[in-house]
Design a protein around this motif. Structure first.
Motif, PDB file in Angstrom:
ATOM      1  N   ARG A 185      -9.455   4.392  -1.467  1.00 30.13           N
ATOM      2  CA  ARG A 185      -8.434   3.869  -1.808  1.00 30.13           C
ATOM      3  C   ARG A 185      -8.058   2.666  -2.977  1.00 30.13           C
ATOM      4  O   ARG A 185      -7.038   2.306  -3.138  1.00 30.13           O
ATOM      5  CB  ARG A 185      -8.073   2.651  -0.916  1.00 30.13           C
ATOM      6  CG  ARG A 185      -8.824   3.446   1.030  1.00 30.13           C
ATOM      7  CD  ARG A 185      -8.488   2.219   2.161  1.00 30.13           C
ATOM      8  NE  ARG A 185      -7.142   2.165   2.643  1.00 30.13           N
ATOM      9  CZ  ARG A 185      -6.622   0.333   2.736  1.00 30.13           C
ATOM     10  NH1 ARG A 185      -7.687  -0.211   3.667  1.00 30.13           N
ATOM     11  NH2 ARG A 185      -5.713   0.501   2.691  1.00 30.13           N
TER      12      ARG A 185
ATOM     13  N   GLU B 166      -6.437   4.713  -5.524  1.00 32.89           N
ATOM     14  CA  GLU B 166      -5.318   4.805  -5.538  1.00 32.89           C
ATOM     15  C   GLU B 166      -3.459   4.190  -5.555  1.00 32.89           C
ATOM     16  O   GLU B 166      -2.998   3.503  -5.557  1.00 32.89           O
ATOM     17  CB  GLU B 166      -4.463   6.041  -5.903  1.00 32.89           C
ATOM     18  CG  GLU B 166      -3.149   7.099  -6.247  1.00 32.89           C
ATOM     19  CD  GLU B 166      -2.845   8.115  -6.260  1.00 32.89           C
ATOM     20  OE1 GLU B 166      -1.848   7.967  -7.074  1.00 32.89           O
ATOM     21  OE2 GLU B 166      -3.767   9.145  -6.015  1.00 32.89           O
ATOM     22  N   GLU B 167      -4.316   3.710  -4.125  1.00 33.24           N
ATOM     23  CA  GLU B 167      -3.367   2.961  -3.233  1.00 33.24           C
ATOM     24  C   GLU B 167      -3.495   1.255  -3.357  1.00 33.24           C
ATOM     25  O   GLU B 167      -2.475   0.863  -3.997  1.00 33.24           O
ATOM     26  CB  GLU B 167      -3.738   3.113  -1.414  1.00 33.24           C
ATOM     27  CG  GLU B 167      -2.884   2.253  -0.697  1.00 33.24           C
ATOM     28  CD  GLU B 167      -3.831   2.393   0.905  1.00 33.24           C
ATOM     29  OE1 GLU B 167      -2.887   1.813   1.667  1.00 33.24           O
ATOM     30  OE2 GLU B 167      -4.637   3.028   1.143  1.00 33.24           O
TER      31      GLU B 167
ATOM     32  N   THR C 217      -1.848   1.726  -7.033  1.00 32.86           N
ATOM     33  CA  THR C 217      -0.355   1.530  -6.814  1.00 32.86           C
ATOM     34  C   THR C 217       0.682   0.327  -5.903  1.00 32.86           C
ATOM     35  O   THR C 217       1.347  -0.343  -7.076  1.00 32.86           O
ATOM     36  CB  THR C 217      -0.046   2.654  -5.789  1.00 32.86           C
ATOM     37  OG1 THR C 217      -0.516   3.809  -6.719  1.00 32.86           O
ATOM     38  CG2 THR C 217       1.068   2.805  -5.815  1.00 32.86           C
TER      39      THR C 217
END
Length: 131
Positions: free
Chosen positions: A13, A15-16, A19
């Motif tokens: 997770r 990148e989530e 972001t």
């Protein structure tokens, strides 16, 4: 001098999380992302290594290619001095969504307002409105 960067290790997770964090704080952006390909060893498309900034401060993150039984601990946290109460309330709401409140927003005597949360990824945030 060696460069020292805080590295956050996730399990699929990264990148989530990156972001979300860069969307919440000013002067924040994703700088680089390197992903695993079909050859692995991590899941294809997951993050081998990424760099990003939060309010101008540089961080790195990755998705572990190896499963492990540990995650983040509140004994290490990101401490944010907010400029306004509105900013603190907004960050607290966004970071605590699907997370866990460790200290609800309040006046604990050392600042005007303070809150401590573990976000949905397990990263701990102390949010402070200085006196």
């Amino acid at each position: 001098m060696p460069e020292i960067t805080t590295l956050l290790m996730f399990q699929g997770r990264a990148e989530e999380a990156m972001t979300l964090y860069t969307s919440l704080l000013p002067d924040s952006e994703v700088l680089t992302i390197t992903r695993y390909g079909p050859e692995g060893p991590g899941a294809e498309g997951s993050v081998v290594h990424a760099t990003f900034t939060l309010s101008g401060q540089r961080y790195a993150c990755m998705d572990s290619s190896q499963p492990h039984d540990f995650t983040f601990t509140p004994s290490t946290s990101l401490y944010v001095n907010c400029e306004t109460e509105e900013e603190l309330d907004r960050l607290y709401a966004a970071l605590s969504e699907d997370g866990q409140a460790l200290m609800p927003l309040g006046d604990y005597g050392f600042s005007r307002k303070f809150g401590w949360v573990n976000d949905r990824f397990g990263v701990s945030w102390q949010l402070n409105l200085p006196a």
